[in-house]
Design a protein around this motif. Structure first.
Motif, PDB file in Angstrom:
ATOM      1  N   ASP A  58       0.481  -1.289   0.208  1.00 17.87           N
ATOM      2  CA  ASP A  58      -0.473   0.069  -0.091  1.00 17.87           C
ATOM      3  C   ASP A  58       0.900   1.427  -0.171  1.00 17.87           C
ATOM      4  O   ASP A  58       0.629   2.127  -0.286  1.00 17.87           O
ATOM      5  CB  ASP A  58      -1.437   0.400   1.385  1.00 17.87           C
ATOM      6  N   ARG A  59       2.086   1.115   1.168  1.00 16.29           N
ATOM      7  CA  ARG A  59       2.915   2.400   0.898  1.00 16.29           C
ATOM      8  C   ARG A  59       3.229   2.411   0.056  1.00 16.29           C
ATOM      9  O   ARG A  59       3.478   3.719  -1.124  1.00 16.29           O
ATOM     10  CB  ARG A  59       3.772   2.608   2.075  1.00 16.29           C
ATOM     11  N   ASP A  60       3.875   1.644  -1.388  1.00 17.80           N
ATOM     12  CA  ASP A  60       4.248   1.468  -2.753  1.00 17.80           C
ATOM     13  C   ASP A  60       3.373   2.348  -3.622  1.00 17.80           C
ATOM     14  O   ASP A  60       3.988   2.771  -4.434  1.00 17.80           O
ATOM     15  CB  ASP A  60       5.132   0.223  -2.943  1.00 17.80           C
ATOM     16  N   HIS A  61       2.328   2.103  -3.597  1.00 16.96           N
ATOM     17  CA  HIS A  61       1.168   2.206  -4.058  1.00 16.96           C
ATOM     18  C   HIS A  61       1.018   3.889  -3.923  1.00 16.96           C
ATOM     19  O   HIS A  61      -0.005   4.447  -4.144  1.00 16.96           O
ATOM     20  CB  HIS A  61      -0.021   1.791  -4.377  1.00 16.96           C
ATOM     21  N   GLY A  62       0.902   4.560  -2.777  1.00 16.97           N
ATOM     22  CA  GLY A  62       0.939   5.604  -2.329  1.00 16.97           C
ATOM     23  C   GLY A  62      -0.564   5.734  -0.968  1.00 16.97           C
ATOM     24  O   GLY A  62      -0.921   7.044  -1.177  1.00 16.97           O
ATOM     25  N   PHE A  63      -0.959   4.712  -1.226  1.00 13.90           N
ATOM     26  CA  PHE A  63      -1.892   4.723   0.270  1.00 13.90           C
ATOM     27  C   PHE A  63      -0.930   4.865   1.728  1.00 13.90           C
ATOM     28  O   PHE A  63       0.242   4.387   2.073  1.00 13.90           O
ATOM     29  CB  PHE A  63      -2.677   3.183   0.589  1.00 13.90           C
ATOM     30  N   THR A  64      -2.049   5.586   2.710  1.00 18.67           N
ATOM     31  CA  THR A  64      -1.719   5.641   4.152  1.00 18.67           C
ATOM     32  C   THR A  64      -2.849   4.129   4.575  1.00 18.67           C
ATOM     33  O   THR A  64      -3.837   4.783   4.496  1.00 18.67           O
ATOM     34  CB  THR A  64      -1.216   6.812   4.691  1.00 18.67           C
ATOM     35  N   HIS A  65      -2.199   4.633   6.124  1.00 18.85           N
ATOM     36  CA  HIS A  65      -2.244   3.812   7.070  1.00 18.85           C
ATOM     37  C   HIS A  65      -2.697   4.490   8.742  1.00 18.85           C
ATOM     38  O   HIS A  65      -1.487   5.119   8.716  1.00 18.85           O
ATOM     39  CB  HIS A  65      -1.818   2.233   7.764  1.00 18.85           C
TER      40      HIS A  65
END
Length: 66
Positions: A58-65
């Motif tokens: 997710d981080r590699d695709h620009g999503f954040t948690h």
């Protein structure tokens, strides 16, 4: 290599239990606390690895948690 100089194949392993397939594990062993605790730890570790991998993806695709 085995003792006769032949090649030894790696045994396939049940990924849920960690027990080699075709292993003559006594049936009663798989229904005891020691085995069940080992299985629980193995599965918890597997879940943590999957979650960490998903977070990295997710981080590699620009999503954040949170």
């Amino acid at each position: 290599m085995d003792l006769q100089g032949g090649m030894v194949r790696a045994q396939p392993v049940d990924h849920n239990s960690g027990i080699p397939l075709n292993h003559p594990t006594p049936h009663h062993y798989t229904h005891r606390g020691k085995f069940l605790n080992r299985l629980h730890v193995h599965l918890q570790n597997h879940v943590q690895r999957l979650l960490a991998h998903a977070k990295d993806e997710d981080r590699d695709h620009g999503f954040t948690h949170n």
